[in-house]
Design an enzyme around this catalytic site. Structure first.
Site, PDB file in Angstrom:
ATOM      1  N   SER A 101      13.190  13.910  25.091  1.00  0.00           N
ATOM      2  CA  SER A 101      15.063  15.182  24.629  1.00  0.00           C
ATOM      3  C   SER A 101      15.054  14.653  22.828  1.00  0.00           C
ATOM      4  O   SER A 101      14.618  15.073  22.038  1.00  0.00           O
ATOM      5  CB  SER A 101      16.550  14.421  24.919  1.00  0.00           C
ATOM      6  OG  SER A 101      17.387  15.152  25.016  1.00  0.00           O
TER       7      SER A 101
ATOM      8  N   ASP B 156      14.941  24.211  31.837  1.00  0.00           N
ATOM      9  CA  ASP B 156      15.714  23.421  31.022  1.00  0.00           C
ATOM     10  C   ASP B 156      17.045  23.925  30.869  1.00  0.00           C
ATOM     11  O   ASP B 156      17.208  24.491  29.316  1.00  0.00           O
ATOM     12  CB  ASP B 156      14.831  22.468  29.904  1.00  0.00           C
ATOM     13  CG  ASP B 156      15.709  21.253  29.669  1.00  0.00           C
ATOM     14  OD1 ASP B 156      16.685  21.471  29.609  1.00  0.00           O
ATOM     15  OD2 ASP B 156      14.869  20.784  28.653  1.00  0.00           O
TER      16      ASP B 156
ATOM     17  N   HIS C 137      15.550  19.433  32.711  1.00  0.00           N
ATOM     18  CA  HIS C 137      15.646  18.542  31.707  1.00  0.00           C
ATOM     19  C   HIS C 137      15.047  16.935  32.086  1.00  0.00           C
ATOM     20  O   HIS C 137      14.266  16.334  31.380  1.00  0.00           O
ATOM     21  CB  HIS C 137      17.130  18.316  31.126  1.00  0.00           C
ATOM     22  CG  HIS C 137      16.580  17.629  28.978  1.00  0.00           C
ATOM     23  ND1 HIS C 137      16.223  17.853  28.070  1.00  0.00           N
ATOM     24  CD2 HIS C 137      17.125  16.373  28.954  1.00  0.00           C
ATOM     25  CE1 HIS C 137      16.220  17.684  27.250  1.00  0.00           C
ATOM     26  NE2 HIS C 137      17.028  16.050  27.376  1.00  0.00           N
TER      27      HIS C 137
END
Length: 817
Positions: free
Chosen positions: A680, A757, A790
């Site tokens: 991330s 995502d 994610h």
């Protein structure tokens, strides 16, 4: 032939004289033998320090002391995961005056009311995790008790929506009659009224009032809800970045009003995500469209509305008109401060200005009571503002609240003794920070409990301060020992669940702050205030398991990364994990595996207990693991974190590179085997480090689900730190991953991303790959996870992503690239 190596009777070595006695010869032979033996010993001792010793992965499953190593297999089985419980404290009407520490427990598949004050007390709420309604059996997925504990709201048939939100079928259960009543299906949320009779629920983005007396929906509160208008629940960006929950409604204390958000997404642009493997028979991908505001594009339009139960009508606060902002503001928090008043926090879209608005629901009026500029930083979103009710006897002459507020560059507690006051009383002060905000208020003692970094920025201890004795800080937990503590309080703040989370094996205990018994300080464990009633969890099984394992040593330290632009030392928190059987005498040997997150106001270096992927890397790859919280991260003050404003990716990358430079100079480190992994924001930071470093110190990198261009990320998060692209175009260009030439100088790097995502869109990685193609960069590997979000968990993806990381790093460290 040269025979000087072996003397005999016919040839005399140059070292000997025939005229010397025989014993002299023997003595000299003895000396030579001794020298040869000692020379051999010294040689073997020196050999490990000689350059060129080939690095090997740690194939053995045990260490030299015979203990087992940490493996992925036992980490994945949660073998080293501490058992930690949470108490669903019950906020009953009489709890403030007579706190019995009531909570809901799950015992033998039954939901039971228990008391920490009276351990023998037990009252059944629901006797099974399953129930039958009209011949159909249902499983209880979640439940919420009415304030008077007479009824339950039950959710079943749950379907996950986004990170915090779900849809499901809702029922109400009456304890007395033992009857279930069906409220409805595809409901997003249901919340009890304080009167324990009514509830509000959300279906189809509209709000409805349900009565458990008639078991019918008695009022339609809103009727304009649709795919673009959300009533009482957040849209995607408010759920993810603002409220961090699925709820955008708040009952007043007496149940006469409901405050709720009305969010209009009409101007927000859509983003479509294709899903390829939802059904094996699908020939075409399933397309899912969400309203996702990317940096600089329109935000959802949000306003606060108030519904009156008595008048059966609603009115808006008109926050955009009140704040005089040209674009929609952010409403970040709503708190009732009495039966007819509430305050809400609003900010501009870049979080530069925080405004607090007081709403009078009786007169349907609103006023701006304070306005605070961020003064070079930004306003983080918080949700812990604490209502302090009026009590003349205890010198609280007005309804007020305690808030988190910057004091001399550090986040501290302040008390607004009246809800329309603009000047606070400073409760805490110093070069340390209160974490999150106030946690609980003891109404009788005027005592505010909180967690802070007062002892150390990498520890968490519990303290209290009294409203009328500001800046007199009292510890609750033992600050003489290292510790990371969490705490949750009963409704009256008499009892608490104290959770010790490290660095040693975690435990949990129930403490009583109003016990009249004297404390036995010799038996205290963690807390120095409050009587320990009993331990809820000791994790004794984990303690026994750990005796069989050699957990790699973790050492916390403060690194000096050199001088900043003002000539001051850059001091950052860090820890390193040394591999099993670590030998500091080895030369140019150990690889270094850096792990980073590095996002604004975040923290990875914390003295909590954890045995996970980092320990697996140290054990299985024989690598030194290093984690560094560089500038921009949290809990070291405003100056340290706000340096990254409008310039994400620069100082964070500089600090990781400076740390790598320090480690590359260590004699036992192989400077050609230094890598960086991040997910991330950490994935973004990994790419920015590789881009800036160009292979000088970091030879390898692993980026998972990275942002590559902040113009592709959502408005609320990005603009808080970068402003809008229209205001800061140069900053956005500089902060993007844009210099492909630098990546060509790295030995090799790995990029992984999930195509589903909804947070950091796969678009980020695709744009980066296009940049690499245009610049003929080929020294990388790529792994795509179909339909994973994610967290990358869909269809065994989580096992795959970590297997790939470990195996890829192993290849890098053994020169297979």
């Amino acid at each position: 032939m040269d025979r000087t190596d072996t003397p005999d009777a016919e040839e005399t070595p140059l070292l000997f004289d025939k005229r010397k006695p025989v014993q002299d010869k023997l003595t000299k032979y003895g000396i030579i033998a001794i020298l040869l033996i000692w020379g051999t010993v010294l040689l073997f001792r020196v050999i490990p320090s000689l350059p060129g010793r080939k690095f090997k992965l740690a194939h053995s499953k045990t260490t030299k002391n015979g203990l087992q190593k940490i493996s992925f297999e036992n980490v994945r089985k949660d073998l080293f995961k501490p058992k930690m419980q949470s108490l669903q404290w019950l906020n009953t009407p009489e709890a403030k005056e007579n706190d019995k520490g009531l909570y809901v427990a799950n015992i033998d598949d039954r939901y039971v009311i228990k008391s920490v004050f009276d351990r023998g007390y037990s009252e059944s709420l629901l006797n099974s995790k399953n129930f039958t309604f009209q011949g159909v059996e249902y499983k209880v997925d979640s439940m919420a008790a009415a304030p008077d504990l007479s009824q339950l709201i039950i959710r079943t048939n749950t379907k996950q929506n986004w990170r915090h939100s779900t849809f499901g079928s809702y029922f109400v259960y009456n304890k007395t009659s033992e009857e279930f009543h069906h409220i409805g299906d595809d409901i997003a949320l249901a919340k009890w009224s304080p009167n324990s009779v009514d509830m509000v629920y959300i279906q189809g983005n509209n709000m409805y009032l349900y009565s458990t007396e008639s078991h019918t929906t008695v009022e339609t509160i809103t009727s304009d809800g649709d795919a673009r208008v959300f009533n009482g629940k957040p849209d995607w960006v408010y759920e993810e970045e603002v409220l961090e929950s699925d709820c955008a409604l708040w009952w007043s204390p007496d149940g006469q009003y409901i405050a709720f958000f009305k969010i209009d997404e009409s101007q927000v642009k859509e983003f479509t995500i294709p899903y390829y493997v939802q059904d094996k028979d699908d020939l075409y991908p399933e397309m899912k469209t969400i309203k996702y505001p990317k940096s600089g594009t329109p935000n959802p339009d949000v306003d606060l509305w108030i519904y009156s139960i008595k008048e059966k009508d609603s009115f808006p606060v008109n926050v955009n008109h009140l704040s005089r902002e040209s674009s929609p503001v952010l409403i970040t928090e709503v708190v009732w401060v009495g039966e007819e008043n509430l305050i809400m926090k609003i900010s501009d879209r870049s979080s530069d200005i925080l405004k607090v608005v007081l709403v009078d629901t009786l007169n349907k009026e609103s006023q701006l009571v304070r306005k605070n500029p961020s003064e070079g930083g930004w306003w983080e979103i918080t949700h812990n503002t604490l209502y302090i009710p009026k009590n003349d006897t205890l010198d609280r002459f007005h309804n007020g609240y305690v808030d988190l507020f910057p004091v001399d560059g550090f986040n501290h507690l302040v008390y607004f003794s009246s809800f329309n006051s603009s000047k606070p009383i400073i409760l805490t002060r110093g070069e340390w920070e209160v974490v999150g905000g106030p946690l609980a208020f003891d109404h009788e003692l005027n005592r505010i409990y909180f967690i802070a970094t007062r002892k150390s920025s990498i520890e968490r201890h519990v303290y209290y301060v009294e409203l009328h004795k500001p800046e007199e800080i009292h510890p609750v937990t033992d600050t003489l020992s290292r510790g990371v503590y969490g705490i949750s309080f009963s409704a009256g703040a008499r009892f608490a669940l104290l959770s010790y989370r490290g660095p040693k094996v975690p435990y949990q205990k129930i403490i009583d702050f109003k016990s009249k018994e004297n404390l036995d300080f010799g038996e205290l464990d963690g807390n120095i205030l409050g009587k320990t009633l009993y331990y809820l969890e000791k994790n004794e099984k984990l303690r026994e398991i750990l005796k069989e394992y050699d957990v790699p040593k973790k050492e916390f330290k403060e690194l000096n990364l050199g001088k900043d632009d003002d000539g001051e030392d850059i001091l950052v928190n860090a820890f390193e994990i040394l591999p099993n059987d670590f030998n500091p005498k080895l030369k140019d040997y150990y690889p270094v595996f850096f792990y980073a997150y590095g996002g604004p106001n975040s923290q990875q270096v914390l003295q909590g207990f954890s045995i996970g992927f980092n320990e697996v890397v140290a054990s299985q790859l024989n690598a030194i693991v290093v984690v560094v919280d560089g500038r921009g991260t949290g809990f070291k003050g405003k100056r340290f974190r706000s340096l990254v404003r409008d310039n994400l990716g620069e100082y964070e990358a500089i600090d990781q590179i400076s740390a790598a430079k320090l480690y590359s100079a260590k004699k036992y480190v192989n400077a050609n085997k230094i890598s960086l992994f991040g997910w991330s924001y950490g994935g973004y930071l990994t790419l920015k480090v590789l881009e800036r470093d160009a292979g000088e110190y970091f030879k390898y990198g692993m980026a998972v689900a990275p942002v590559t261009d902040w113009s592709l990320y959502d408005t609320v998060y990005t603009e808080r730190y970068m402003h809008t692209p229209q205001e800061n175009i140069d900053g956005y260009v500089k902060s993007s991953v844009h210099n492909a030439t630098s990546f060509g100088k790295v030995n090799r790097f790995l990029v992984m991303h999930g195509t589903g995502d909804d947070n950091v869109h796969f678009q980020n990685t695709l744009k980066f790959l296009d940049l690499l193609n245009l610049n003929n960069v080929e020294n990388y590997d790529m792994h795509v996870f179909p339909d994973s979000d994610h967290a990358i968990k869909y269809h065994n993806a989580n096992n795959m992503v970590y297997d790939r990381l470990l195996n890829w790093a192993g290849k890098a460290f053994t020169d297979q690239f």
